[in-house]
Design a protein around this motif. Structure first.
Motif, PDB file in Angstrom:
ATOM      1  N   ILE A  96       0.898  -1.199   0.053  1.00 11.25           N
ATOM      2  CA  ILE A  96       0.184   0.105   0.123  1.00 11.25           C
ATOM      3  C   ILE A  96       0.995   1.194  -0.081  1.00 11.25           C
ATOM      4  O   ILE A  96       0.502   2.322  -0.745  1.00 11.25           O
ATOM      5  CB  ILE A  96      -0.682   0.154   1.225  1.00 11.25           C
ATOM      6  CG1 ILE A  96      -1.875  -1.123   1.123  1.00 11.25           C
ATOM      7  CG2 ILE A  96      -1.519   1.281   1.434  1.00 11.25           C
ATOM      8  CD1 ILE A  96      -2.750  -1.273   2.290  1.00 11.25           C
ATOM      9  N   LEU A 100       1.003   4.134  -3.119  1.00 12.56           N
ATOM     10  CA  LEU A 100       0.748   5.512  -3.002  1.00 12.56           C
ATOM     11  C   LEU A 100       1.795   6.447  -3.151  1.00 12.56           C
ATOM     12  O   LEU A 100       1.719   7.289  -3.906  1.00 12.56           O
ATOM     13  CB  LEU A 100       0.372   5.824  -1.282  1.00 12.56           C
ATOM     14  CG  LEU A 100      -1.111   5.068  -0.946  1.00 12.56           C
ATOM     15  CD1 LEU A 100      -1.316   5.185   0.526  1.00 12.56           C
ATOM     16  CD2 LEU A 100      -2.250   5.713  -1.836  1.00 12.56           C
ATOM     17  N   TYR A 101       3.046   5.746  -2.723  1.00 14.05           N
ATOM     18  CA  TYR A 101       4.201   6.771  -3.230  1.00 14.05           C
ATOM     19  C   TYR A 101       4.459   6.689  -4.696  1.00 14.05           C
ATOM     20  O   TYR A 101       4.746   7.944  -5.448  1.00 14.05           O
ATOM     21  CB  TYR A 101       5.488   6.009  -2.563  1.00 14.05           C
ATOM     22  CG  TYR A 101       6.876   6.734  -2.819  1.00 14.05           C
ATOM     23  CD1 TYR A 101       7.195   7.877  -2.244  1.00 14.05           C
ATOM     24  CD2 TYR A 101       7.642   6.334  -4.198  1.00 14.05           C
ATOM     25  CE1 TYR A 101       8.431   8.371  -2.685  1.00 14.05           C
ATOM     26  CE2 TYR A 101       8.692   6.973  -4.565  1.00 14.05           C
ATOM     27  CZ  TYR A 101       9.159   8.094  -3.829  1.00 14.05           C
ATOM     28  OH  TYR A 101      10.465   8.705  -4.050  1.00 14.05           O
ATOM     29  N   ARG A 103       2.205   6.404  -7.084  1.00 12.58           N
ATOM     30  CA  ARG A 103       1.157   7.318  -7.486  1.00 12.58           C
ATOM     31  C   ARG A 103       1.440   9.047  -7.357  1.00 12.58           C
ATOM     32  O   ARG A 103       1.325   9.714  -8.210  1.00 12.58           O
ATOM     33  CB  ARG A 103      -0.229   7.047  -7.054  1.00 12.58           C
ATOM     34  CG  ARG A 103      -0.929   5.930  -7.371  1.00 12.58           C
ATOM     35  CD  ARG A 103      -2.111   5.525  -6.764  1.00 12.58           C
ATOM     36  NE  ARG A 103      -3.113   4.369  -7.376  1.00 12.58           N
ATOM     37  CZ  ARG A 103      -3.828   4.775  -8.678  1.00 12.58           C
ATOM     38  NH1 ARG A 103      -3.845   5.702  -9.325  1.00 12.58           N
ATOM     39  NH2 ARG A 103      -4.302   3.720  -8.984  1.00 12.58           N
ATOM     40  N   ILE A 104       1.897   9.493  -6.148  1.00 14.75           N
ATOM     41  CA  ILE A 104       2.214  10.701  -5.971  1.00 14.75           C
ATOM     42  C   ILE A 104       3.549  10.942  -6.727  1.00 14.75           C
ATOM     43  O   ILE A 104       3.305  12.038  -7.267  1.00 14.75           O
ATOM     44  CB  ILE A 104       2.704  10.707  -4.601  1.00 14.75           C
ATOM     45  CG1 ILE A 104       1.466  10.489  -3.547  1.00 14.75           C
ATOM     46  CG2 ILE A 104       3.185  12.324  -4.062  1.00 14.75           C
ATOM     47  CD1 ILE A 104       1.521  10.583  -1.961  1.00 14.75           C
TER      48      ILE A 104
END
Length: 256
Positions: A96, A100-101, A103-104
């Protein structure tokens, strides 16, 4: 077995923590060494590793508290103890955080997943040695020649021969790492190396659970929590590889 290595004043150095640290160190070295050959960014790799460590430990602790819910409710402060983790919780938490990293930062998660997953298997191999030294994740009683007897463990039963499930798991993790490194030498579609890891690890975990004798939760009366999760991951990983293969064949057929 030898969980307390030595003391420095009031500080006790535990073998489990040492093996975890060694595993992380070698995992970082392996990942960064392979980064340039894969055309990826070393800074992103190091950032993902740090995030995966933090959220991995957090996820492993959370899943352990869920599995051991009655014990956790009796003593909620046990969440902050240095023991009690479930590997699958760590894997999920790390994934997860990495997703998220990526995507950012707007980078391809699957490329970094494939690069770093052999390092994960390597770290797990050292971690399981730590489990053996600490006495956790122990196996069932046995009379076989490979049985191991604990004498001063605070976790495993003492004075009886047990199946060294920790060492079998460790050997399996190192083998998975070797398989992934060989598999990754040939250029693969993004995500394939990671999918192979998920399948191999989950199969191994599903099997080893039958030989463990510590409580690991119960699903449906006949599966442990980790076995239930393993089945889901095996199916998901298998579908990813299968659908990718079917799609490739279809495209190839259309081109002919």
């Amino acid at each position: 077995m030898y969980n307390d290595l030595f003391r420095i004043g009031s500080l006790t150095i535990h073998s489990y923590g040492v093996m975890i640290s060694i595993g992380i160190l070698f995992a970082i070295l392996l990942a960064t060494k392979r980064t340039k050959s894969k055309g990826l960014n070393t800074d992103h790799v190091l950032n993902i590793i740090i995030l995966c460590m933090v959220f991995g430990f957090l996820g492993a602790k959370i899943l352990y508290c869920i599995v051991e819910l009655p014990t956790f409710l009796e003593n909620p402060m046990s969440f902050f103890s240095g023991s009690g983790f479930v590997v699958y919780g760590g894997i999920i938490g790390g994934l997860i955080a990495a997703i998220l990293y990526c995507r950012i930062k707007k980078i391809n998660f699957l490329n970094y997943f494939d690069l770093m997953i052999p390092s994960v298997a390597l770290a797990q191999g050292f971690g399981r040695i730590g489990c053996f030294l600490a006495g956790c994740c122990y196996g069932k009683e046995t009379n076989s020649f490979f049985g191991v007897t604990f004498h001063n463990s605070e976790i495993a039963p003492n004075g009886v021969k047990l199946i060294p499930t920790q060492l079998f798991s460790s050997a399996g993790d190192f083998l998975i790492m070797a398989i992934l490194l060989v598999y990754a030498k040939k250029e693969r579609k993004a995500g394939k190396v990671g999918a192979v890891y998920l399948i191999l690890y989950s199969i191994g975990r599903f099997i080893i659970e039958y030989f463990r004798n510590d409580y690991r939760g119960n699903v449906g009366g006949f599966l442990s929590t980790s076995q239930f999760i393993s089945l889901i991951i095996i199916i998901a990983g298998g579908l990813f590889l299968l659908l990718d293969t079917v799609k490739f064949k279809k495209v190839k057929h259309n081109n002919t």
